[in-house]
Scaffold this motif. Structure first.
Motif, PDB file in Angstrom:
ATOM      1  N   ASP A 404       0.852  -1.194   0.133  1.00  0.00           N
ATOM      2  CA  ASP A 404      -0.071   0.086   0.125  1.00  0.00           C
ATOM      3  C   ASP A 404       0.970   1.272  -0.006  1.00  0.00           C
ATOM      4  O   ASP A 404       0.340   2.273   0.355  1.00  0.00           O
ATOM      5  CB  ASP A 404      -0.710  -0.172   1.338  1.00  0.00           C
ATOM      6  CG  ASP A 404      -2.360  -0.322   0.671  1.00  0.00           C
ATOM      7  OD1 ASP A 404      -2.374  -1.043  -0.259  1.00  0.00           O
ATOM      8  OD2 ASP A 404      -3.117  -0.082   1.503  1.00  0.00           O
ATOM      9  N   ASP A 405       1.920   1.228  -0.448  1.00  0.00           N
ATOM     10  CA  ASP A 405       3.041   2.294  -0.374  1.00  0.00           C
ATOM     11  C   ASP A 405       2.603   3.355  -1.463  1.00  0.00           C
ATOM     12  O   ASP A 405       2.404   4.518  -1.218  1.00  0.00           O
ATOM     13  CB  ASP A 405       4.364   1.915  -0.802  1.00  0.00           C
ATOM     14  CG  ASP A 405       5.100   1.298   0.396  1.00  0.00           C
ATOM     15  OD1 ASP A 405       4.389   0.804   1.329  1.00  0.00           O
ATOM     16  OD2 ASP A 405       6.451   0.966   0.276  1.00  0.00           O
ATOM     17  N   GLN A 436      -1.094  -2.796   7.293  1.00  0.00           N
ATOM     18  CA  GLN A 436      -0.160  -3.908   7.567  1.00  0.00           C
ATOM     19  C   GLN A 436       0.692  -4.127   6.276  1.00  0.00           C
ATOM     20  O   GLN A 436       1.363  -4.881   6.069  1.00  0.00           O
ATOM     21  CB  GLN A 436      -1.184  -5.221   7.675  1.00  0.00           C
ATOM     22  CG  GLN A 436      -1.693  -5.241   9.067  1.00  0.00           C
ATOM     23  CD  GLN A 436      -2.584  -6.480   9.298  1.00  0.00           C
ATOM     24  OE1 GLN A 436      -3.250  -6.795   8.426  1.00  0.00           O
ATOM     25  NE2 GLN A 436      -1.975  -7.278  10.296  1.00  0.00           N
ATOM     26  N   LYS A 437       0.209  -3.504   5.103  1.00  0.00           N
ATOM     27  CA  LYS A 437       1.073  -3.637   3.858  1.00  0.00           C
ATOM     28  C   LYS A 437       1.688  -2.525   3.638  1.00  0.00           C
ATOM     29  O   LYS A 437       2.078  -2.410   2.341  1.00  0.00           O
ATOM     30  CB  LYS A 437      -0.108  -3.920   2.862  1.00  0.00           C
ATOM     31  CG  LYS A 437      -1.214  -5.120   3.127  1.00  0.00           C
ATOM     32  CD  LYS A 437      -2.386  -5.237   1.971  1.00  0.00           C
ATOM     33  CE  LYS A 437      -1.633  -5.795   0.581  1.00  0.00           C
ATOM     34  NZ  LYS A 437      -2.752  -6.114  -0.024  1.00  0.00           N
ATOM     35  N   HIS A 463       1.581  -2.140  14.085  1.00  0.00           N
ATOM     36  CA  HIS A 463       1.887  -3.082  13.088  1.00  0.00           C
ATOM     37  C   HIS A 463       3.460  -3.355  12.920  1.00  0.00           C
ATOM     38  O   HIS A 463       3.970  -4.564  12.705  1.00  0.00           O
ATOM     39  CB  HIS A 463       1.181  -2.874  11.867  1.00  0.00           C
ATOM     40  CG  HIS A 463      -0.319  -3.221  11.835  1.00  0.00           C
ATOM     41  ND1 HIS A 463      -1.010  -4.429  12.149  1.00  0.00           N
ATOM     42  CD2 HIS A 463      -1.401  -2.229  11.581  1.00  0.00           C
ATOM     43  CE1 HIS A 463      -2.233  -3.885  12.108  1.00  0.00           C
ATOM     44  NE2 HIS A 463      -2.346  -2.760  11.581  1.00  0.00           N
ATOM     45  N   GLU A 464       4.023  -2.152  12.997  1.00  0.00           N
ATOM     46  CA  GLU A 464       5.683  -2.284  13.096  1.00  0.00           C
ATOM     47  C   GLU A 464       6.126  -3.097  14.252  1.00  0.00           C
ATOM     48  O   GLU A 464       6.920  -3.865  14.012  1.00  0.00           O
ATOM     49  CB  GLU A 464       5.959  -0.996  12.898  1.00  0.00           C
ATOM     50  CG  GLU A 464       7.464  -0.622  12.856  1.00  0.00           C
ATOM     51  CD  GLU A 464       8.070  -1.204  11.526  1.00  0.00           C
ATOM     52  OE1 GLU A 464       9.171  -1.489  11.040  1.00  0.00           O
ATOM     53  OE2 GLU A 464       7.310  -1.412  10.594  1.00  0.00           O
ATOM     54  N   GLN A 465       5.552  -2.786  15.482  1.00  0.00           N
ATOM     55  CA  GLN A 465       5.780  -3.478  16.537  1.00  0.00           C
ATOM     56  C   GLN A 465       5.474  -5.269  16.300  1.00  0.00           C
ATOM     57  O   GLN A 465       6.365  -5.954  16.996  1.00  0.00           O
ATOM     58  CB  GLN A 465       5.171  -2.961  17.638  1.00  0.00           C
ATOM     59  CG  GLN A 465       5.620  -3.530  19.321  1.00  0.00           C
ATOM     60  CD  GLN A 465       4.771  -4.820  19.458  1.00  0.00           C
ATOM     61  OE1 GLN A 465       3.669  -4.972  18.962  1.00  0.00           O
ATOM     62  NE2 GLN A 465       5.097  -5.634  20.251  1.00  0.00           N
ATOM     63  N   THR A 591       3.480  -0.478  -6.064  1.00  0.00           N
ATOM     64  CA  THR A 591       2.555  -1.177  -5.087  1.00  0.00           C
ATOM     65  C   THR A 591       1.255  -1.877  -5.614  1.00  0.00           C
ATOM     66  O   THR A 591       1.155  -1.885  -6.768  1.00  0.00           O
ATOM     67  CB  THR A 591       1.838   0.186  -4.209  1.00  0.00           C
ATOM     68  OG1 THR A 591       0.896   0.858  -5.047  1.00  0.00           O
ATOM     69  CG2 THR A 591       2.923   1.092  -3.529  1.00  0.00           C
ATOM     70  N   GLY A 592       0.573  -2.353  -4.671  1.00  0.00           N
ATOM     71  CA  GLY A 592      -0.774  -2.916  -5.263  1.00  0.00           C
ATOM     72  C   GLY A 592      -1.584  -3.082  -3.797  1.00  0.00           C
ATOM     73  O   GLY A 592      -1.029  -2.245  -2.723  1.00  0.00           O
ATOM     74  N   GLY A 593      -2.500  -3.844  -3.348  1.00  0.00           N
ATOM     75  CA  GLY A 593      -2.872  -3.722  -2.078  1.00  0.00           C
ATOM     76  C   GLY A 593      -4.604  -3.762  -1.966  1.00  0.00           C
ATOM     77  O   GLY A 593      -5.200  -3.961  -2.902  1.00  0.00           O
ATOM     78  N   THR A 594      -4.944  -3.959  -0.686  1.00  0.00           N
ATOM     79  CA  THR A 594      -6.317  -3.844  -0.281  1.00  0.00           C
ATOM     80  C   THR A 594      -6.618  -2.758   0.177  1.00  0.00           C
ATOM     81  O   THR A 594      -5.859  -2.122   0.842  1.00  0.00           O
ATOM     82  CB  THR A 594      -6.528  -5.203   0.662  1.00  0.00           C
ATOM     83  OG1 THR A 594      -5.708  -5.071   1.775  1.00  0.00           O
ATOM     84  CG2 THR A 594      -6.177  -6.543  -0.335  1.00  0.00           C
TER      85      THR A 594
END
Length: 603
Positions: A404-405, A436-437, A463-465, A591-594
């Motif tokens: 998701d960048d 998360q992405k 999410h990084e943690q 990127t791609g993503g949801t």
């Protein structure tokens, strides 16, 4: 206007009739005219005036020049029949009924012989005569002069196999059109295309339709159509903001040309370049063509959207109402058309023409990156509203967004260009991406991004943690002798024992990160309930003071904590050589993503 010549007065007989043709008067004698022209003979014989002295020919084809040549022929004056005058001679002879019934070797017979023996033997001659017929209709059509020229052009074109014969690709050579439903053709020779582009659009259309009916492949017509369109649409400002003022008549002519051209375009996929279709769409919007014409172009672009680049989609908005800089609605329709058609193809395995199409995910991912890049380009437009931005972003399907960048980049640009957005609008916009992405660099950037809502930053940190926790757990699993091979460790593995202290330090830093997340949640609650006051009798007011002071620090402090965690992990488990997403890749939007989903915050 009066026109007299020496060949008239050389008869030494006074003229007895005045013929007005095309606004020009000719003083002539009745006898030479009625001896070879059935039309003139009927006018004189049927006239109620026995001394008819004036004959007016207002609708004579070719005007005064054509009648003067016909009159010379009646007087027996020699002149040359050439390709420059053959069309008007043939038409005026038909109009004046100069047949063999009135004189042997009359003008109709002479002109017919020249047409068949000279004009219709070459493509250049047929094209030239067809052009000269533009102002001679309907007489040129009645004598079938135009249709015979068209037949000659089509016959010569279809006889030349280099235009219609397909070319097989060389062995081992992969061509882009292999997966489509038509072969590859040789490029059309320049002289052939140049000759046809001289025709008026209605005659050009008749030639193209005739060629297709004779079996000429539609995809081979692409270079001709492109050249004709480029010549006919010159003078339009297609790449700037606003419309260039042109003459009303000229604008109408260009609009007609464009609408006819779109109807002639081949519908086979990959038969026309996307850049050319995009140019036609710009012209269609600028010239205000019919909506059906624009929809046809949008559908053709959508079928080849995987081959497009960002410049093909940046169509200026020609509206004068102060709307967005680019035509977002048009690109939105194209994007919807693409994804809907691909979903239908994936469901049934066939396209609209009942042709089987094997669809690769690479094309979908390429289009997803393209649309994300387009979203980032239009995000800086101050006139782009939040609903329109959301509607466009939600078109990108979830399953083809690997990261998701690209979405985060577009969101960040939009938030920067629209600083006056409310917290609710910013939350709604940030809900488009899945934290998360995000890549590590995107997470590091988002953690210190003041434009993002606090909830989004908290989710990024959480999410990084989690990601760091998984790395730590994996490292403990790898360093544990009990989980590895049951063999006795070699002495060189003793060096892994001092690493236990580093692992303890990492666990301590993870606890600090959890504490910071807790503080961020407290800060979030304080913002949501600003009316709550801190009680003066709190058992430990220093804790609250310390918590609020840490939460008010800039995002750079959190970045240092994440960076230290990442550095220690890399040093412990040898991850220095792992791949990281570069800033250049982040800017390119690979990127791609949801779409974003709400996640439970577990601390």
């Amino acid at each position: 206007m009066k026109r007299t010549s020496e060949w008239v007065f050389s008869h030494e007989i006074p003229t007895d009739v005045t013929v007005i043709a095309g606004g020009t008067s000719f003083s002539l004698h009745k006898f030479p005219l009625v001896s070879k022209s059935g039309y003139m003979r009927k006018l004189v014989s049927e006239s109620m005036d026995a001394d008819l002295s004036i004959i007016e020919l207002s609708d004579i084809p070719g005007g005064a020049d054509a009648f003067e040549l016909a009159a010379k022929f009646c007087y027996g004056v020699n002149f040359e029949i050439s390709t420059e005058n053959i069309s008007i001679l043939r038409c005026v002879a038909e109009f004046l009924e100069m047949t063999e019934n009135y004189a042997v070797g009359n003008l109709i017979g002479r002109t017919e012989a020249y047409v068949n023996e000279v004009v219709l033997t070459s493509l250049a001659g047929a094209v030239f005569i067809l052009r000269s017929c533009e102002n001679l209709f309907p007489v040129a059509e009645n004598v079938k002069l135009a249709s015979r020229c068209i037949d000659t052009i089509v016959s010569i074109a279809c006889r030349d196999r280099q235009f219609a014969a397909p070319v097989e690709p060389k062995s081992g050579e992969l061509h882009h059109s292999v997966s489509y439903n038509f072969p590859v053709s040789k490029p059309v020779v320049d002289w052939w295309a140049e000759d046809l582009t001289l025709l008026r659009i209605d005659l050009f259309q008749r030639v193209i339709v005739k060629m297709i009916s004779r079996g000429f492949k539609k995809y081979a017509l692409g270079p001709i159509l492109m050249l004709y369109a480029q010549k006919s649409l010159r003078g339009l400002e297609l790449f700037g903001k606003g419309r260039k003022k042109i003459d009303t008549k000229q604008q109408h002519e260009k609009r007609v040309v464009l609408e006819v051209m779109v109807g002639l375009l081949p519908r086979e996929k990959n038969s026309m370049p996307v850049s050319f279709l995009s140019m036609l769409l710009r012209a269609a919007i600028c010239l205000a063509t019919t909506f059906a014409c624009r929809l046809d172009l949008e559908k053709m672009i959508a079928s080849q959207l995987g081959q497009a680049v960002i410049d093909d989609l940046l169509i200026p908005s020609y509206s004068l109402r102060g709307d967005t800089l680019f035509d977002v609605q048009t690109i939105q329709r194209i994007t919807m058309n693409f994804f809907e058609s691909r979903m239908e193809i994936n469901r049934v395995g066939y396209d609209a023409d009942q042709c089987y199409i094997s669809h690769s995910s690479n094309e979908m991912e390429n289009v997803t990156r393209l649309i994300e890049n387009y979203l980032a380009e239009i995000a800086s437009d101050h006139n782009l509203s939040v609903p329109r931005f959301l509607d466009f972003a939600e078109l990108i399907p979830e399953q083809y967004r690997i990261t998701d960048d690209g979405m985060y980049r577009a969101i960040d640009i939009y938030l920067k260009a629209h600083p006056a957005l409310s917290d609710r609008e910013r939350k709604k916009i940030c809900s488009l991406m899945d934290c998360q992405k995000l890549s590590r660099e995107a997470c590091a950037h988002a953690a210190q991004n003041d434009r993002l809502p606090v909830q989004t930053v908290v989710q990024v940190l959480y999410h990084e943690q989690q990601r760091h926790g998984e790395v730590v757990d994996g490292g403990l699993h790898e360093s544990s002798p009990a989980l590895n091979s049951p063999k006795t460790p070699e002495p060189m593995e003793i060096h892994s024992i001092p690493g236990e202290e580093s692992i303890t330090n990492l666990q301590r830093e993870n606890e600090d990160l959890k504490l910071e997340l807790l503080k961020m949640k407290m800060r979030l609650k304080d913002r949501e309930n600003p009316s709550i006051k801190i009680p003066g009798d709190h058992p430990n007011p220093s804790v609250i003071s310390r918590t609020m002071s840490i939460a008010d620090k800039p995002f750079s402090a959190r970045k240092s904590l994440l960076s230290s965690c990442r550095g220690n992990l890399a040093g412990l488990f040898g991850l220095r050589g792992t791949h990281r997403v570069s800033k250049a890749e982040l800017k390119q939007g690979k990127t791609g993503g949801t779409l974003f989903r709400d996640h439970t915050h577990i601390v």
